[in-house]
Motif scaffolding. Structure first.
Motif, mmCIF file in Angstrom:
data_model
loop_
_atom_site.group_PDB
_atom_site.id
_atom_site.type_symbol
_atom_site.label_atom_id
_atom_site.label_comp_id
_atom_site.label_asym_id
_atom_site.label_seq_id
_atom_site.Cartn_x
_atom_site.Cartn_y
_atom_site.Cartn_z
ATOM 1 N N ALA A 1 21.299 17.569 -19.846
ATOM 2 C CA ALA A 1 22.664 17.863 -20.299
ATOM 3 C C ALA A 1 22.953 19.360 -20.220
ATOM 4 O O ALA A 1 24.046 19.786 -19.813
ATOM 5 C CB ALA A 1 22.843 17.366 -21.729
ATOM 6 N N ILE A 2 21.950 20.166 -20.594
ATOM 7 C CA ILE A 2 22.122 21.626 -20.497
ATOM 8 C C ILE A 2 22.333 22.041 -19.036
ATOM 9 O O ILE A 2 23.183 22.886 -18.725
ATOM 10 C CB ILE A 2 20.885 22.336 -21.093
ATOM 11 C CG1 ILE A 2 20.793 22.067 -22.593
ATOM 12 C CG2 ILE A 2 20.957 23.837 -20.834
ATOM 13 C CD1 ILE A 2 19.500 22.548 -23.227
ATOM 14 N N SER A 3 21.576 21.419 -18.134
ATOM 15 C CA SER A 3 21.720 21.739 -16.706
ATOM 16 C C SER A 3 23.113 21.391 -16.205
ATOM 17 O O SER A 3 23.707 22.112 -15.396
ATOM 18 C CB SER A 3 20.667 20.965 -15.904
ATOM 19 O OG SER A 3 19.376 21.379 -16.268
ATOM 20 N N LYS A 4 23.656 20.264 -16.711
ATOM 21 C CA LYS A 4 25.032 19.882 -16.312
ATOM 22 C C LYS A 4 26.037 20.941 -16.721
ATOM 23 O O LYS A 4 26.933 21.307 -15.960
ATOM 24 C CB LYS A 4 25.398 18.545 -16.986
ATOM 25 C CG LYS A 4 24.942 17.317 -16.230
ATOM 26 C CD LYS A 4 25.565 16.072 -16.874
ATOM 27 C CE LYS A 4 25.212 14.820 -16.097
ATOM 28 N NZ LYS A 4 25.824 13.620 -16.702
ATOM 29 N N ILE A 5 25.883 21.434 -17.948
ATOM 30 C CA ILE A 5 26.823 22.459 -18.427
ATOM 31 C C ILE A 5 26.655 23.752 -17.631
ATOM 32 O O ILE A 5 27.634 24.405 -17.248
ATOM 33 C CB ILE A 5 26.595 22.709 -19.937
ATOM 34 C CG1 ILE A 5 26.993 21.461 -20.727
ATOM 35 C CG2 ILE A 5 27.385 23.918 -20.416
ATOM 36 C CD1 ILE A 5 26.758 21.570 -22.217
ATOM 37 N N ARG A 6 25.409 24.121 -17.362
ATOM 38 C CA ARG A 6 25.168 25.342 -16.580
ATOM 39 C C ARG A 6 25.792 25.233 -15.191
ATOM 40 O O ARG A 6 26.410 26.174 -14.688
ATOM 41 C CB ARG A 6 23.662 25.598 -16.463
ATOM 42 C CG ARG A 6 23.040 26.196 -17.718
ATOM 43 C CD ARG A 6 21.563 26.482 -17.509
ATOM 44 N NE ARG A 6 21.011 27.246 -18.602
ATOM 45 C CZ ARG A 6 21.051 28.563 -18.698
ATOM 46 N NH1 ARG A 6 21.612 29.267 -17.732
ATOM 47 N NH2 ARG A 6 20.534 29.185 -19.738
ATOM 48 N N LEU B 1 28.881 13.865 -21.969
ATOM 49 C CA LEU B 1 27.784 14.259 -22.857
ATOM 50 C C LEU B 1 28.116 14.013 -24.321
ATOM 51 O O LEU B 1 27.481 14.561 -25.209
ATOM 52 C CB LEU B 1 27.474 15.766 -22.655
ATOM 53 C CG LEU B 1 27.152 16.186 -21.220
ATOM 54 C CD1 LEU B 1 26.988 17.695 -21.137
ATOM 55 C CD2 LEU B 1 25.889 15.481 -20.733
ATOM 56 N N GLY B 2 29.125 13.194 -24.560
ATOM 57 C CA GLY B 2 29.561 12.971 -25.943
ATOM 58 C C GLY B 2 30.511 14.076 -26.384
ATOM 59 O O GLY B 2 31.129 14.742 -25.551
ATOM 60 N N ASP B 3 30.624 14.250 -27.674
ATOM 61 C CA ASP B 3 31.527 15.263 -28.221
ATOM 62 C C ASP B 3 30.920 16.646 -28.038
ATOM 63 O O ASP B 3 29.897 16.970 -28.635
ATOM 64 C CB ASP B 3 31.772 14.984 -29.710
ATOM 65 C CG ASP B 3 32.765 15.968 -30.312
ATOM 66 O OD1 ASP B 3 33.609 16.484 -29.541
ATOM 67 O OD2 ASP B 3 32.697 16.218 -31.528
ATOM 68 N N VAL B 4 31.547 17.466 -27.201
ATOM 69 C CA VAL B 4 31.094 18.838 -26.979
ATOM 70 C C VAL B 4 32.120 19.769 -27.622
ATOM 71 O O VAL B 4 33.294 19.727 -27.270
ATOM 72 C CB VAL B 4 30.955 19.158 -25.478
ATOM 73 C CG1 VAL B 4 30.494 20.596 -25.293
ATOM 74 C CG2 VAL B 4 29.982 18.195 -24.828
#
Length: 312
Positions: free
Chosen positions: A108-113, A77-80
């Protein structure tokens, strides 16, 4: 018992003679800061570029931050950015704008969740869009311009127009060099950074007004010496106060930098640089400008006599 003095009596450093070196140095640093700002540019945060902020609380009281960063950066997701906010288990995740619009951002939010579903509780999720970021940038620029205008008007009424010009240029020099600091160090530039820049303006103005006040007082005492020697005498008389104020301020800022956590490191780093730049600028830029713009002692004397007559 003799009083302890940081600066010995009768100290006489010729600051105004050094202006042929300090003035070009200040100008060079300011020009380089502008060049770097428009060529390389600062590392804008999501406040200005847009992105997502996610706040979580981990189930572990002291989570492994290195492992958490690796996990999130491995999602593609790039730089997190991951940082604690207060307690070790309260964590702020900052993710930049994703290519593909709002759908890509939600994905992207769903991936982090999904990645953190078993180890953290999600408290809030905020998306900062480009339009909102543009408004923030505009409001920040307006805040800087209004601050500069207020500085010039305040100093003009309190002193003479030469002092207003000097304080304006001095504060602008500090702001430009602080922007240069952000470009060189690539600390993230966000709204907190803008607050740091505005705070350095306040510190610079305060220091410049103190210097100008002492110059005005010295003008009342010594009416037969040249303007350069008079300014040197004023600055030398307040060297002790300047050193004590600067050192105590820097002690507090360095404490915040090393022990205040990652969240405020960018802010305090800019403040440390800004305080040093403000001291340099008030002595080596604001004071010599009075000579370059032809301040005469009789100007201040007439104004002081008029003020005294109005109070009588």
């Amino acid at each position: 018992m003799a009083h302890f003095r940081i600066v010995p009596d009768n100290t006489n450093i010729h600051f105004m003679r050094m202006r042929k070196w300090t003035f070009p140095i200040a100008a060079f640093l300011s020009i380089m800061s502008v060049v770097l700002f428009f060529t390389i540019g600062p590392n804008y945060g999501i406040d200005f570029l847009g992105g997502t902020v996610i706040e979580i609380q981990t189930k572990e009281e002291h989570p492994d931050m290195g492992a958490l960063r690796s996990k999130l950066n491995g999602l593609g997701l790039g730089d997190v950015q991951v940082q604690t906010i207060g307690a070790d288990d309260s964590i702020l995740i900052r993710m930049g704008q994703q290519d593909g619009g709002e759908e890509a951002q939600q994905a992207a939010i769903s991936k982090i969740r999904t990645a953190l579903a078993d180890e953290a509780e999600f408290r809030r999720t905020e998306i900062v869009g480009p339009r909102v970021s543009g408004e923030l940038a505009f409001n920040g620029t307006m805040a800087l311009l209004v601050t500069f205008a207020a500085i010039a008007v305040y100093v003009w009424f309190r002193f003479e127009w030469q002092f207003a010009v000097g304080s304006f240029i001095s504060a602008a020099n500090v702001v430009v060099m602080t922007f240069g600091f952000y470009v060189v160090t690539q600390h993230e530039f966000n709204l907190t950074s803008l607050a740091a820049v505005l705070t350095t303006i306040g510190y610079s103005l305060n220091d410049t007004v103190v210097v100008y006040d002492r110059i005005r007082e010295t003008m009342r005492k010594y009416k037969k010496i040249g303007i350069g020697d008079l300014i040197d005498r004023a600055i030398n008389d307040m060297l002790g106060r300047t050193i004590i104020t600067t050192v105590t301020t820097l002690i507090a800022l360095f404490s915040l930098y090393f022990f205040g956590g990652e969240v405020i490191q960018s802010f305090t780093a800019a403040m440390i640089f800004g305080v040093l730049a403000a001291i340099f600028s008030s002595v080596c830029v604001a004071a010599p400008i009075l000579i370059y713009f032809g301040l005469r002692q009789d100007q201040m004397t007439k104004k002081q006599d008029a003020e005294a007559a109005s109070k009588a």
